[in-house]
Enzyme design. Structure first.
Site, mmCIF file in Angstrom:
data_model
loop_
_atom_site.group_PDB
_atom_site.id
_atom_site.type_symbol
_atom_site.label_atom_id
_atom_site.label_comp_id
_atom_site.label_asym_id
_atom_site.label_seq_id
_atom_site.Cartn_x
_atom_site.Cartn_y
_atom_site.Cartn_z
ATOM 1 N N GLU A 47 0.877 -1.177 0.000
ATOM 2 C CA GLU A 47 0.000 0.000 0.000
ATOM 3 C C GLU A 47 0.908 1.217 0.000
ATOM 4 O OE1 GLU A 47 -2.943 -0.340 -0.635
ATOM 5 O OE2 GLU A 47 -3.364 -2.416 -0.078
ATOM 6 N N CYS A 68 -2.103 8.687 2.823
ATOM 7 C CA CYS A 68 -1.690 8.163 1.515
ATOM 8 C C CYS A 68 -2.727 8.430 0.431
ATOM 9 C CB CYS A 68 -1.392 6.669 1.610
ATOM 10 S SG CYS A 68 -2.760 5.672 2.224
#
Length: 485
Positions: A223, A257
């Site tokens: 990720e 993110c």
């Protein structure tokens, strides 16, 4: 276990191998935990979170020097508890053996898929959401019946130590164990031959992690992040877009993110959006320095990185707008006001690097085709946000762009959905977790063919001139030629 004996790891970190050996041995003793055992593991995790909620809020706030309780509750604790409850209610269904179609050549028989745990899952945790991004993969790993080793971020040391104590109070070391320590520990951790490795962090580090995992043929879930765009259609109300984007970009001071990394705005509306965004941010955060609602930057290193981006952009001709409604100074704090950057060019760091902080470039476009082309020319982002009331146009944008996830007329919210996968694509990551996809990600789908007492194979075995073989070939040709018409 020979795989572990030959692993090249610094002798000072041999305790990591010992912990992995302990977990692998325990897994072999119970390679297929029952649904009830998995539910009990999730209940332990739930109990650990609820019991320590106040401590979690305090630890994360201290690690950041300031982070509001609301952000920790809404972005970390509540999503985790929601994920636990969702998984508990679906585990029995996910575990069920699935029947599949039997080809004519195998009849009579049955075909099914059995979902088995992988074994021991390694989880490397980033600093920006040190609870959620450590325990969210753990929820999926436990639901799938695995054991886990977690390496907490050294940049959130208070949270890391608290999570270590929380887990130790509820789980035995051969079920779940938490590792703390500096970056050297993380490096050695990723060299271990886990049955699956999860890493959340920057794209360049993700490449290093993947190389380390490749030596052991360890499958990875990465990720990463990247430059997630927010595209505003010509017809969308500018004030509404600014308000919605300000909420998402303001959370954790942009240290997310999937935070909007830049805005693609109709050229003649850039100034209007900038003013509307300033107004929305000023309303949400009328002051910054002593405002407990505004999150600080995690470290001096990250703060200096962000300041260097602004300095670089300004030196190369960008217009910098610092949103500082109370006109405060911040020299002795780690707070950085939300800052708009206009007139950017591709040689600026704010365009080439993931920002991961309270900086928001606004890029103009002349038509929606130009905006789509700009997104597609760059690396595939972890998220894409599109603002348009027209559903058909929205579907067209989604179909013609690639991203890990997307929101229409919103930001960030797709991450909190348990009944849908979360994950990146290409430079923004690989693999999924959350909900069913998390269960599948940490399971091995094993195909099982089951034949009974009657052995049909002997009627078609060599020599190949038996009547049953000729009949079978005739039936297959009839089937395929009929479908070919």
């Amino acid at each position: 276990m020979s795989k572990l004996e030959n692993i090249h790891i610094d002798q000072d970190y041999s305790y990591l191998i010992d912990r992995l050996l302990s977990q692998k041995s325990a897994f072999l003793g119970n390679p297929m935990p029952t649904a009830q055992q998995r539910i009990e593991s999730l209940n332990k995790l739930k109990r650990a979170i609820i019991t320590n909620t106040d401590n979690i809020v305090e630890a994360i706030a201290k690690d950041f020097s300031n982070r509001p309780e609301a952000e920790t509750l809404l972005a970390e604790i509540f999503p985790l508890l929601e994920a636990i409850e969702y998984s508990k209610s679906h585990i029995k269904k996910w575990m069920k053996r699935q029947n599949r179609k039997v080809p004519l050549t195998l009849m009579p028989a049955s075909v099914s898929v059995l979902y088995q745990p992988l074994g021991v899952v390694g989880i490397v945790v980033p600093w920006n959401f040190p609870l959620f991004l450590g325990l969210s993969p753990l929820v999926s790993a436990l639901a799938a019946g695995n054991r886990a080793m977690i390496k907490m971020s050294e940049f959130a040391p208070r949270t890391a130590e608290l999570v270590r104590r929380m887990i130790r109070a509820e789980f035995s070391a051969d079920e779940v164990t938490v590792v703390t320590g500096a970056v050297e520990v993380s490096t050695e951790f990723t060299k271990l031959p886990f049955d699956h490795l999860v890493f959340t962090g920057a794209t360049p580090i993700g490449k290093v992690v993947m190389r380390a995992a490749a030596d052991n043929l360890t499958p990875v879930t990465l990720e990463l992040g990247g430059k997630s765009p927010a595209i505003i259609h010509e017809s969308f109300p500018i004030d509404e877009a600014a308000e919605r984007i300000a909420f998402g970009k303001g959370l954790n001071a942009g240290q997310i993110c999937v935070s909007p990394d830049y805005i693609l705005c109709p050229r003649h509306k850039v100034n209007a959006f900038a003013q509307a965004f300033i107004k929305a941010m000023s309303r949400n955060y009328p002051s910054i320095r002593s405002n407990e609602d505004y999150t600080a930057i995690i470290s001096e290193r990250q703060l200096n990185r962000l300041k260097s981006y602004l300095h670089d952009a300004e030196e190369k001709g960008a217009k910098i707008i610092s949103i500082n409604p109370a006109e405060e100074t911040f020299e002795d704090t780690r707070k950085l006001p939300m800052t708009l950057v206009l007139n950017t060019t591709e040689e600026m760091l704010v365009e080439s690097e993931e920002i991961f902080g309270p900086i928001l470039p606004i890029k103009p476009y002349d038509n929606i085709e130009e905006a789509i082309e700009y997104v597609n020319q760059g690396p595939r982002p972890l998220a894409l946000y599109y603002f348009d009331w027209n559903k058909q146009r929205a579907q067209n944008v989604l179909a013609r762009t690639h991203s890990g996830g997307a929101c229409i007329n919103d930001t960030l919210s797709h991450v909190t959905v348990d009944d849908a996968p979360f994950g990146g694509i290409g430079p923004s990551g690989m693999g999924h977790y959350h909900g069913k996809e998390g269960f599948l990600n940490f399971s091995k789908a094993k195909t099982v063919v089951h034949k009974g007492r009657f052995n049909a194979a002997k009627y078609v075995a060599p020599p190949w001139n038996k009547p049953v073989y000729k009949l079978l070939v005739g039936l297959l040709w009839f089937k395929f030629k009929r479908l070919h018409r």
